[in-house]
Design an enzyme around this catalytic site. Structure first.
Site, mmCIF file in Angstrom:
data_model
loop_
_atom_site.group_PDB
_atom_site.id
_atom_site.type_symbol
_atom_site.label_atom_id
_atom_site.label_comp_id
_atom_site.label_asym_id
_atom_site.label_seq_id
_atom_site.Cartn_x
_atom_site.Cartn_y
_atom_site.Cartn_z
ATOM 1 N N ILE A 69 36.073 39.034 42.320
ATOM 2 C CA ILE A 69 35.631 39.834 43.465
ATOM 3 C C ILE A 69 36.854 40.269 44.269
ATOM 4 O O ILE A 69 37.817 39.520 44.398
ATOM 5 C CB ILE A 69 34.657 39.004 44.356
ATOM 6 C CG1 ILE A 69 33.963 39.851 45.410
ATOM 7 C CG2 ILE A 69 35.372 37.867 45.061
ATOM 8 C CD1 ILE A 69 32.670 40.398 44.975
ATOM 9 N N GLY A 123 34.207 36.683 39.247
ATOM 10 C CA GLY A 123 33.276 37.756 38.894
ATOM 11 C C GLY A 123 33.509 38.301 37.487
ATOM 12 O O GLY A 123 32.568 38.797 36.846
ATOM 13 N N ASP A 126 31.458 36.164 35.356
ATOM 14 C CA ASP A 126 30.045 36.566 35.505
ATOM 15 C C ASP A 126 29.734 37.728 34.564
ATOM 16 O O ASP A 126 28.694 37.744 33.899
ATOM 17 C CB ASP A 126 29.764 37.027 36.945
ATOM 18 C CG ASP A 126 29.755 35.880 37.949
ATOM 19 O OD1 ASP A 126 28.972 34.948 37.766
ATOM 20 O OD2 ASP A 126 30.528 35.933 38.919
ATOM 21 N N GLU A 146 35.174 30.252 41.644
ATOM 22 C CA GLU A 146 34.464 30.320 42.931
ATOM 23 C C GLU A 146 34.616 29.067 43.769
ATOM 24 O O GLU A 146 34.800 29.138 44.984
ATOM 25 C CB GLU A 146 32.974 30.605 42.691
ATOM 26 C CG GLU A 146 32.652 32.049 42.331
ATOM 27 C CD GLU A 146 32.817 32.382 40.855
ATOM 28 O OE1 GLU A 146 33.470 31.604 40.113
ATOM 29 O OE2 GLU A 146 32.293 33.425 40.433
ATOM 30 N N ASP A 154 27.585 32.809 42.120
ATOM 31 C CA ASP A 154 26.216 33.308 42.340
ATOM 32 C C ASP A 154 25.885 34.605 41.610
ATOM 33 O O ASP A 154 24.855 35.210 41.874
ATOM 34 C CB ASP A 154 25.948 33.474 43.854
ATOM 35 C CG ASP A 154 26.981 34.355 44.549
ATOM 36 O OD1 ASP A 154 27.847 34.906 43.841
ATOM 37 O OD2 ASP A 154 26.921 34.483 45.785
HETATM 38 C C1 LIG Z 1 28.973 37.347 47.194
HETATM 39 C C2 LIG Z 1 29.974 36.756 46.303
HETATM 40 C C3 LIG Z 1 30.030 37.488 45.073
HETATM 41 C C4 LIG Z 1 30.909 37.307 44.129
HETATM 42 C C5 LIG Z 1 31.879 36.281 44.134
HETATM 43 C C6 LIG Z 1 32.778 36.213 43.149
HETATM 44 C C7 LIG Z 1 33.756 35.160 43.250
HETATM 45 C C8 LIG Z 1 35.061 35.417 42.561
HETATM 46 O O1 LIG Z 1 35.304 36.396 41.916
HETATM 47 S S1 LIG Z 1 36.113 34.129 42.824
HETATM 48 C C9 LIG Z 1 37.622 34.738 42.182
HETATM 49 C C10 LIG Z 1 38.372 35.608 43.161
HETATM 50 N N1 LIG Z 1 39.640 35.957 42.590
HETATM 51 C C11 LIG Z 1 40.739 35.206 42.715
HETATM 52 O O2 LIG Z 1 40.761 34.195 43.380
HETATM 53 C C12 LIG Z 1 41.954 35.707 41.974
HETATM 54 C C13 LIG Z 1 43.040 36.152 42.921
HETATM 55 N N2 LIG Z 1 44.167 36.650 42.155
HETATM 56 C C14 LIG Z 1 45.054 35.840 41.515
HETATM 57 O O3 LIG Z 1 44.932 34.642 41.476
HETATM 58 C C15 LIG Z 1 46.239 36.528 40.892
HETATM 59 O O4 LIG Z 1 46.287 37.846 41.352
HETATM 60 C C16 LIG Z 1 46.225 36.525 39.342
HETATM 61 C C17 LIG Z 1 44.940 37.105 38.783
HETATM 62 C C18 LIG Z 1 46.429 35.107 38.827
HETATM 63 C C19 LIG Z 1 47.397 37.402 38.811
HETATM 64 O O5 LIG Z 1 48.603 37.026 39.424
HETATM 65 P P1 LIG Z 1 49.854 38.011 39.427
HETATM 66 O O6 LIG Z 1 50.056 38.577 38.059
HETATM 67 O O7 LIG Z 1 50.991 37.257 40.040
HETATM 68 O O8 LIG Z 1 49.442 39.265 40.321
HETATM 69 P P2 LIG Z 1 49.387 39.340 41.931
HETATM 70 O O9 LIG Z 1 50.713 39.723 42.459
HETATM 71 O O10 LIG Z 1 48.767 38.109 42.469
HETATM 72 O O11 LIG Z 1 48.338 40.538 42.145
HETATM 73 C C20 LIG Z 1 48.726 41.914 42.127
HETATM 74 C C21 LIG Z 1 47.998 42.634 43.242
HETATM 75 O O12 LIG Z 1 46.608 42.518 43.056
HETATM 76 C C22 LIG Z 1 45.986 41.942 44.218
HETATM 77 N N3 LIG Z 1 44.843 41.155 43.812
HETATM 78 C C23 LIG Z 1 44.744 40.286 42.787
HETATM 79 N N4 LIG Z 1 43.528 39.764 42.741
HETATM 80 C C24 LIG Z 1 42.823 40.291 43.752
HETATM 81 C C25 LIG Z 1 41.480 40.134 44.213
HETATM 82 N N5 LIG Z 1 40.623 39.338 43.586
HETATM 83 N N6 LIG Z 1 41.089 40.836 45.279
HETATM 84 C C26 LIG Z 1 41.926 41.683 45.909
HETATM 85 N N7 LIG Z 1 43.228 41.887 45.519
HETATM 86 C C27 LIG Z 1 43.644 41.189 44.451
HETATM 87 C C28 LIG Z 1 47.103 41.079 44.812
HETATM 88 O O13 LIG Z 1 46.831 40.805 46.160
HETATM 89 C C29 LIG Z 1 48.291 41.988 44.600
HETATM 90 O O14 LIG Z 1 48.251 43.041 45.543
HETATM 91 P P3 LIG Z 1 49.550 43.392 46.403
HETATM 92 O O15 LIG Z 1 49.114 44.502 47.288
HETATM 93 O O16 LIG Z 1 50.587 43.786 45.391
HETATM 94 O O17 LIG Z 1 49.910 42.141 47.125
#
Ligand SMILES: CC/C=C\C=C\CC(=O)SCCNC(=O)CCNC(=O)[C@H](O)C(C)(C)COP(=O)(O)OP(=O)(O)OC[C@H]1O[C@@H](n2cnc3c(N)ncnc32)[C@H](O)[C@@H]1OP(=O)(O)O
Length: 273
Positions: A69, A123, A126, A146, A154
């Site tokens: 997400i 997600g 999912d 999550e 969810d």
């Molecule tokens: C109502 C509820 C409904 C649904 C719920 C769903 C729950 C979930 O999906 S839980 C999972 C949420 N996601 C995460 O926790 C993952 C977060 N991201 C990471 O851990 C890392 O990005 C990575 C996937 C391991 C990859 O790492 P890396 O290769 O070092 O890249 P980054 O520099 O971290 O990312 C590049 C760029 O993308 C942005 N970004 C990454 N993931 C997200 C995200 N999920 N949402 C928004 N933005 C994301 C990150 O911030 C970077 O952006 P910059 O602007 O360059 O900082």
């Protein structure tokens, strides 16, 4: 072909019934925005309705399949107002809308194959658990993340993953949120095959999709529909369901073509659905 903000539909070969659906926010690792939850069911429905499409391959543009997400979207749906009841009702409605978007994969009559490279988190899991077949690369990694965001998953993972990998493994992955590799995903039965590179996966998945796309569309959509329905029924109910299904679908031109092409030792040719 319709234009989307978060998705891209590509037909690589104009004569092929295989269409690619790409998650298309590569700069944010295909994080799932609010727009995605509106566009994804629309795109799947348009592919479902398009008679030229027999099989859909779902993958991510850029270096990752999906980072879950969009964390900004998450904060926008949970923003508080003073009325707890109304806030809760709105959040519930949003969660149901997101769930419906993921379930659109199952509502699509045509098989959807997930091809995962890089991250498949939250997600992303999912979505792939709603897909009909899953493949990945050696460098793919997965996490039912999550719990680490203080969320009970969810959007379907907790409901669909147990029938794919079993209750115990689902519980362990969902309670720990730990990362697991493509090879562990294969051992668990989450993916059917691990490819060495993305190019090898694209080629291998295309070959499987073309193979399925050349089969009777009635039998392919029937297999998907009956398997999904049977997941939620007893054995007797499932057998009853398929008997009724086939009483309506078995006597088709596809059956005649399958039998005559077999006896004439030629490849069958089926009309579109
Ligand atoms: C109502 C509820 C409904 C649904 C719920 C769903 C729950 C979930 O999906 S839980 C999972 C949420 N996601 C995460 O926790 C993952 C977060 N991201 C990471 O851990 C890392 O990005 C990575 C996937 C391991 C990859 O790492 P890396 O290769 O070092 O890249 P980054 O520099 O971290 O990312 C590049 C760029 O993308 C942005 N970004 C990454 N993931 C997200 C995200 N999920 N949402 C928004 N933005 C994301 C990150 O911030 C970077 O952006 P910059 O602007 O360059 O900082």
């Amino acid at each position: 072909m319709e234009k989307y903000k978060t998705l891209e539909i590509v037909q690589q070969n104009p004569n092929s019934p295989v269409f690619n659906l790409h998650l298309n926010r590569p700069s944010l690792l295909n994080a799932l925005s609010l727009d995605f939850f509106t566009e994804f069911p629309k795109a799947l429905s348009s592919l479902d309705q398009n008679p030229n499409v027999a099989v859909i391959v779902l993958s991510g543009n850029g270096d990752h399949f999906c980072s879950g997400i969009d964390l900004k979207a998450l904060s926008s749906i949970t923003s508080e107002s003073s009325d707890h009841g109304r806030t809760a009702e709105r959040v519930r409605r949003e969660i149901k809308r997101f769930q419906e978007a993921v379930t659109a994969v199952e509502r699509c009559r045509k098989p959807v194959i997930a091809a995962v490279h890089g991250a498949c988190i939250g997600g992303g899991v999912d979505i792939i658990t709603a897909c009909d077949i899953r493949y990945c690369t050696e460098r793919a990694f997965f996490s039912v993340k999550e719990v680490d965001l203080a969320i009970t998953a969810d959007l379907g993972t907790l409901q669909r993953l147990p029938s794919i990998i079993g209750h115990g493994s689902t519980m362990e992955l969902a309670l720990t949120g730990r990362r697991f590799s493509g090879s562990e995903a294969k051992e668990l039965g989450l993916v059917s095959k691990v490819f060495s590179t993305k190019d090898a996966m694209d080629e291998g998945v295309r070959a499987v999709a073309e193979e399925i796309g050349a089969k009777s569309p009635l039998a392919v959509t029937g297999t998907k529909a009956v398997l999904l329905r049977s997941r939620d029924l007893t054995l007797d109910q499932g057998l009853d369901y398929v008997a009724t299904w086939n009483s309506g679908m078995l006597l088709s031109d596809d059956l005649v073509e399958a039998i005559s092409s077999y006896s004439q030792k030629r490849r069958p040719s089926f009309s579109k659905l």
